[in-house]
Design an enzyme around this catalytic site. Sequence first.
Site, short mmCIF file in Angstrom:
data_model
loop_
_atom_site.label_atom_id
_atom_site.label_comp_id
_atom_site.label_asym_id
_atom_site.label_seq_id
_atom_site.Cartn_x
_atom_site.Cartn_y
_atom_site.Cartn_z
N GLY A 104 -3.91 -106.13 -34.23
CA GLY A 104 -3.36 -104.79 -34.48
C GLY A 104 -2.97 -104.64 -35.94
O GLY A 104 -3.29 -103.64 -36.60
N ASP A 127 -2.66 -115.99 -30.06
CA ASP A 127 -3.81 -115.74 -29.18
C ASP A 127 -5.13 -116.21 -29.77
O ASP A 127 -6.11 -116.34 -29.05
CB ASP A 127 -3.91 -114.24 -28.87
CG ASP A 127 -2.84 -113.80 -27.89
OD1 ASP A 127 -2.26 -114.67 -27.21
OD2 ASP A 127 -2.59 -112.59 -27.79
N ARG A 171 -3.19 -112.49 -23.38
CA ARG A 171 -3.47 -111.29 -22.59
C ARG A 171 -4.97 -110.98 -22.55
O ARG A 171 -5.53 -110.69 -21.52
CB ARG A 171 -2.72 -110.10 -23.17
CG ARG A 171 -1.82 -109.43 -22.16
CD ARG A 171 -0.99 -108.36 -22.79
NE ARG A 171 -0.29 -108.86 -23.96
CZ ARG A 171 -0.03 -108.14 -25.05
NH1 ARG A 171 -0.41 -106.89 -25.13
NH2 ARG A 171 0.63 -108.66 -26.07
P1 ADP Z 1 -0.66 -107.85 -33.56
O1 ADP Z 1 -0.86 -107.72 -35.03
O2 ADP Z 1 0.10 -109.10 -33.20
O3 ADP Z 1 -1.95 -107.69 -32.80
P2 ADP Z 1 0.20 -105.16 -32.69
O4 ADP Z 1 -1.05 -104.87 -31.97
O5 ADP Z 1 1.48 -104.81 -32.06
O6 ADP Z 1 0.35 -106.70 -33.10
O7 ADP Z 1 0.14 -104.40 -34.09
C1 ADP Z 1 1.18 -104.53 -35.04
C2 ADP Z 1 1.32 -103.26 -35.82
O8 ADP Z 1 0.10 -102.96 -36.53
C3 ADP Z 1 1.58 -101.99 -35.01
O9 ADP Z 1 2.92 -101.86 -34.63
C4 ADP Z 1 1.15 -100.91 -35.99
O10 ADP Z 1 2.16 -100.70 -36.96
C5 ADP Z 1 -0.04 -101.56 -36.69
N1 ADP Z 1 -1.29 -101.10 -36.03
C6 ADP Z 1 -1.80 -101.50 -34.84
N2 ADP Z 1 -2.92 -100.80 -34.56
C7 ADP Z 1 -3.11 -99.94 -35.57
C8 ADP Z 1 -4.10 -98.95 -35.88
N3 ADP Z 1 -5.11 -98.69 -35.04
N4 ADP Z 1 -3.98 -98.25 -37.03
C9 ADP Z 1 -2.95 -98.50 -37.89
N5 ADP Z 1 -1.99 -99.42 -37.65
C10 ADP Z 1 -2.07 -100.12 -36.53
#
Ligand code: ADP
Length: 323
Positions: A104, A127, A171
């Site tokens: 994300g 992960d 997950r």
């Molecule tokens: P991880 O990086 O561990 O996969 P998340 O999926 O929760 O964690 O993403 C972390 C943060 O990255 C989110 O809270 C958001 O601020 C940003 N983010 C996630 N997806 C997007 C997206 N499609 N566009 C812009 N920012 C994003």
Amino acid sequence: MKRIAVLTSGGDAPGMNAAVRAVTRAALARGAEVFGVRNGYAGLLADTMEPLRARDVGGIVQRGGTVLGSARCPEFAEPSGRSAALRNLAARGIDGLVVIGGNGSQTGSAMLAREGFAVVGVPSTIDNDVYGTDVSIGADTAVNITLEAIDRLRTTASSHSRAFAVETMGRDCGYIALMAGIAGGAEVIALPESEIAPAEVAKRLRGAYQRGKTHALVVIAEGARCGVKELMRHYAESRDSIGFELRVTRLGHVVRGGAPIAADRILATRLGSAAVETLVQERHGMLVGASRNEIVTTPLAEIAGRTRPADAALLELARVMAI
Ligand code: ADP
């Protein structure tokens, strides 16, 4: 590159601190100033960032979690949120950003790169599902924590002729379950990448009992379709024919915690330093990763929206080892 900001985002992972330290010290060695952003993208929006000097990142290489803090920030997925972040970065004269985080977070860094900011991503997630690197910071520590639990459960399982189902994190990607399962000699491994029915798990446990095993272990990734609930439901119906008594242990967030193992500290140090080199060379919009023990870079635009699955072909190896 005069001023570089660094942030940790998304789920925390052991080794994030070693990466923050590496980015800071590699950038200072290059004559740049460094700013640590609090709580991931939320800190870019709230403009909460502080200068980091070499001593500020002392004593953290061995610490789990992230001293910078991490947060989910849905506003950053909106163009207005990213505009606010870009305004705050410009106001401080920051001309480069290192984003340490999972899928994300790297999708977010790809958006920022597309909007013209100099960003480099460092993959960090237990992960291990980030595309563009063989391994992400924190994943192998999580495997080791899961493995320690498996080893401990095995001793009690064999004393009581029991089977244990161990649920670990993962997950969408079963890397932790697969690697810990192979290293821990699991009888069955259930992953999101490869479907296995509860009836098949029960059949393998029954087979293990009939072949004279004194214990059996099932390692289940939390995102597997055959989850612990499904397994226990099936087990309740066919308990008598399986032989083993079945107990469940869910490891949950324990898998994320604790000190990073040496491999993650070394990976974080190499990738953090490579991220600074990549920024300095003006190769922006890249993710730095490790492949075949070499540092590799992949455009963030190619990473965004993709995931790296666990190598389900290794399940066959685990099955042969469980005879
Ligand atoms: P991880 O990086 O561990 O996969 P998340 O999926 O929760 O964690 O993403 C972390 C943060 O990255 C989110 O809270 C958001 O601020 C940003 N983010 C996630 N997806 C997007 C997206 N499609 N566009 C812009 N920012 C994003």
